[in-house]
Motif scaffolding. Structure first.
Motif, short mmCIF file in Angstrom:
data_model
loop_
_atom_site.label_atom_id
_atom_site.label_comp_id
_atom_site.label_asym_id
_atom_site.label_seq_id
_atom_site.Cartn_x
_atom_site.Cartn_y
_atom_site.Cartn_z
N GLN A 189 -11.13 7.35 0.70
CA GLN A 189 -10.08 6.42 1.15
C GLN A 189 -10.69 5.22 1.86
O GLN A 189 -10.23 4.10 1.73
N ASN A 245 0.52 5.45 0.77
CA ASN A 245 -0.34 6.48 1.35
C ASN A 245 -0.86 7.40 0.23
O ASN A 245 -0.09 7.89 -0.60
N ARG A 257 -1.86 10.37 0.28
CA ARG A 257 -1.31 11.73 0.32
C ARG A 257 0.13 11.79 -0.21
O ARG A 257 0.63 12.88 -0.51
N ASP A 258 0.79 10.63 -0.31
CA ASP A 258 2.11 10.61 -0.94
C ASP A 258 1.99 10.65 -2.46
O ASP A 258 2.97 10.95 -3.15
N GLU A 260 0.83 -1.20 0.00
CA GLU A 260 0.00 0.00 0.00
C GLU A 260 0.87 1.26 0.00
O GLU A 260 1.93 1.29 0.62
#
Length: 327
Positions: free
Chosen positions: A110, A15, A17-18, A13
């Motif tokens: 999300q 993130n 937001r990355d 996985e």
């Protein structure tokens, strides 16, 4: 047995937001690209989407993405979140859908809470064949040092995609078969709560909808909400909901109670605060319906009501007394 010579990696996985720092400035423009809209449409088993506009004005707000289904004049509304779903977006998707008379409404997030997934199931159940509500969980994954790949996991979709033809016959009093089933189910639930001597509704009116609200406070701030979702993957569940202007006070007290309660089943629950900080909820894991009997389902719900009430009822009353200056 001969082992495969093919090297296999592990999916990891990433993130969100990355990948997309900002929902309006990064994710929405990315999704609005033709190849990405097509990827989303295929994930929903639809032919394709044609972009109309991003950040389309609706009064003082804006809809993230407005499209049309290819080769048609039917509008598609897409609302995005890079976080867990919240109550605010429920109102937004309904407001924007009404503005454009959208036939397909897609809510991307999300993670979906069970309450919001149940809300989409209910909207699909009461809507006719012209309209469809989709809930899509967004993931970003990679294998080793490979490129990051987006994944759309559909967690809620219209009834016509997933279940046999429903009974839409409306009875003479205006109630559908679904209304009658709900009334009978919640009446049986009321009787079971009374038999167990547990908290109950104060006013025993017929409940036609999918939710049964049981107040814990007398000021309309704290409820135990039971739900039954019959479309998609049928399930039942309960959550504690805290609403209104007194929500911060009750939340502070009840969240502390949750952390100090020595009750293993409670450890599986999860708190969720909407993005405006106006609604707080504590959800227990839902129960899949499968082939369970109605009595078994009601038994599951009664046990969850008992668990929530045993932990939160006393502190709720104490918190209300403190606000009244009675303590």
């Amino acid at each position: 047995m001969r082992q495969s010579d093919v090297a296999l990696g592990r999916l990891a996985e990433v993130n969100l937001r990355d990948v997309w720092k900002s929902e309006p400035y990064d994710f929405t423009p990315w999704l609005a690209e033709p190849e990405n809209l097509q990827f989303l449409a295929e994930s929903l088993e639809l032919p394709g989407f044609e972009l109309v506009r991003t950040e389309h004005p609706v009064d003082a707000y804006s809809a993230d993405i407005v499209c049309k289904i290819v080769d048609s004049d039917h509008f598609v509304l897409i609302e995005n979140q890079l976080e867990k779903t919240d109550h605010v977006h429920v109102g937004q998707i309904l407001t924007y859908a009404a503005k454009f008379d959208a036939r397909v409404i897609v809510w991307i997030a999300q993670k979906f809470t069970e309450a919001h997934r149940a809300a989409l199931d209910w909207l699909n159940y009461i809507s006719d064949d012209q309209y469809g509500f989709f809930g899509v969980e967004l993931r970003a994954v990679r294998i080793g040092a490979s490129d990051i790949a987006p994944l759309f996991n559909v967690v809620a979709k219209p009834n016509e995609w997933t279940k046999p033809e429903r009974v839409d016959a409306v009875k003479q009093d205006g109630r559908t078969e679904w209304h009658v089933q709900n009334i009978e189910f919640w009446n049986a639930m009321d009787a079971a709560l009374e038999t167990r001597g547990l908290v109950q509704r104060r006013v025993k009116k017929e409940v036609k909808g999918s939710n049964l609200w049981i107040p814990l406070s007398t000021d309309g701030s704290v409820y135990i909400v039971c739900y039954r979702a019959m479309s998609g993957k049928p399930r039942v569940g309960c959550y504690l909901g805290i609403y209104g202007t007194l929500m911060p006070h009750y939340s502070q007290v009840l969240r502390t109670v949750d952390r100090t309660a020595n009750n293993p089943p409670l450890s599986t629950g999860e708190w969720s605060l909407n993005e405006k900080g106006t609604v707080d909820s504590f959800s227990l894991p839902f129960t899949m319906i499968d082939q369970r009997s109605e009595a078994e389902l009601i038994g599951c719900l009664v046990d969850q009501v008992n668990l929530l009430a045993s932990v939160f009822l006393g502190p709720t009353k104490e918190a209300q007394s403190m606000m009244r200056g009675e303590a």
